[in-house]
Enzyme design. Structure first.
Site, PDB file in Angstrom:
ATOM      1  CE  LYS A 105      -3.896  -2.173   1.765  1.00 30.83           C
ATOM      2  NZ  LYS A 105      -4.919  -1.944   3.335  1.00 30.83           N
ATOM      3  CG  ASP A 128      -7.759  -0.007   3.590  1.00 31.65           C
ATOM      4  OD1 ASP A 128      -8.411  -0.400   3.337  1.00 31.65           O
ATOM      5  OD2 ASP A 128      -6.693   0.424   3.324  1.00 31.65           O
TER       6      ASP A 128
END
Ligand code: NDP
Length: 303
Positions: free
Chosen positions: A81, A117
């Site tokens: 990420k 997220d």
């Protein structure tokens, strides 16, 4: 289980319709292919979603390849990420603020990175407990990738109070310093009381819980069947909402402890669902078929 592609085997991929995927290392545990396949099927979209396993040293070249393949977009899981954020052409506000990319949109060769997220978690809390993160006094256990993203999102939402606890305390101290500006305004409490780091000590945590509405487990304790509850039932209280980011098993030891203490609890499946739904909306511009996606996830984890 979908066939897992690698940087070497991507050439064999012949998409019938739009192509999406999830990249990670490893990637076989990801439920995203099941969830997104259900969404595409429900809406009758001609699209394929494939897992691609990429070792860290091959990330740069594979991302360039995927941009040309062409993938219309993809998700990203551990451990890429942060690195991926350096490889895209543009970072949307969500990725700039959370510091990592879990969703890429390929806009005609121009890669835009997003992070769904944090917002996915906010939606999950709303759905599970009918509560808004911004109104809550929150204690987060864990400051790895997930814990940091949730703490940042809680700060962005300007939640009422944020208490951070991590086994490696220096990690959480750094995080707290970076979040301090979000807590410098008066809400119900003064700035000092609104952002706190507490040592990983059961007695100290227990004391904090008197003044907490939402307890979040963002550690990996609970993933293994042999793990004890991250906190025991005797220190949990009935007024708490307990959110465990772990969803396999569905009733984690922490959730069993919450139930024993008379507290409400929910597992991390809703967070997985909502981050995926937000990715889907970025890629397609259509509302995600939540029901179909949820059913596919529940079936996959046997709930
Ligand atoms: P990381 O490896 O980045 O972080 C692990 C965290 O767990 C760290 O805070 C670490 O503390 C802590 N930890 C590990 N072992 C122990 C221990 N024995 N005692 C105390 N603390 C411990 O993982 P992630 O942040 O990516 O994932 C964390 C959890 O979040 C996982 O359970 C994962 O399944 C879940 N998750 C759920 C998602 C969802 O959609 N529902 C999405 C992403 C993650 P330290 O810093 O001291 O090492």
């Amino acid at each position: 289980m979908s066939k897992i592609f690698t940087p070497e085997s991507l050439g064999e991929l012949h998409a019938d319709g739009k192509l999406f995927g999830v990249i990670g290392f490893p990637v076989q545990h990801s439920l995203s292919p099941i969830m997104h396949a259900a969404a595409f099927e429900k809406l009758g979209l001609k699209a394929q979603y494939v897992p691609v396993e990429i070792p860290p040293e091959k990330l740069r070249e594979t991302v360039a390849l995927m941009a040309k393949k062409p993938f219309a977009g993809w998700n990203c899981t551990l451990p890429h990420k942060i690195e991926l954020a350096k490889l895209v052409d543009e970072l949307a506000e969500s990725a700039q603020k959370l510091g990592g990319v879990n969703t890429v949109l390929n806009d005609n060769g121009r890669l835009v990175g997003f992070n769904t997220d944090g917002e996915g978690w906010v939606r999950a809390i709303r759905e599970e407990f009918s509560l808004d993160v911004r109104d809550l006094r929150i204690l987060i256990l864990g400051a790895g990738g997930a814990g940091q993203a949730l703490a940042k999102q809680a700060a962005l939402e300007r939640c009422e109070k944020l208490v951070l606890v991590n086994r490696t305390e220096e990690k959480v101290r750094e995080l707290a310093s970076s979040l301090a500006p979000y807590f410098d305004t008066q809400k119900l409490m003064g700035a000092d009381a609104r952002l706190k780091v507490v040592p990983w000590d059961e007695t100290l945590i227990a004391k904090e819980l008197d003044q907490i509405d939402l307890l979040v487990n963002a550690t990996s304790i609970g993933l293994k069947a042999s793990d004890a509850a991250v906190l025991p039932a005797r220190i949990l209280q009935p007024h708490l909402c307990v959110y465990d980011t772990i969803y396999r098993p569905a009733k984690t030891r922490l959730l069993a402890a919450a139930e024993e203490a008379g507290a409400r609890g929910a597992n991390g499946l809703s967070m997985l669902l909502h981050q995926g739904a937000l990715s889907f909306e970025i890629w397609t511009g259509q509302s995600a078929p939540l029901m179909a996606m949820r059913q596919a996830l529940k079936k996959a984890v046997n709930i």
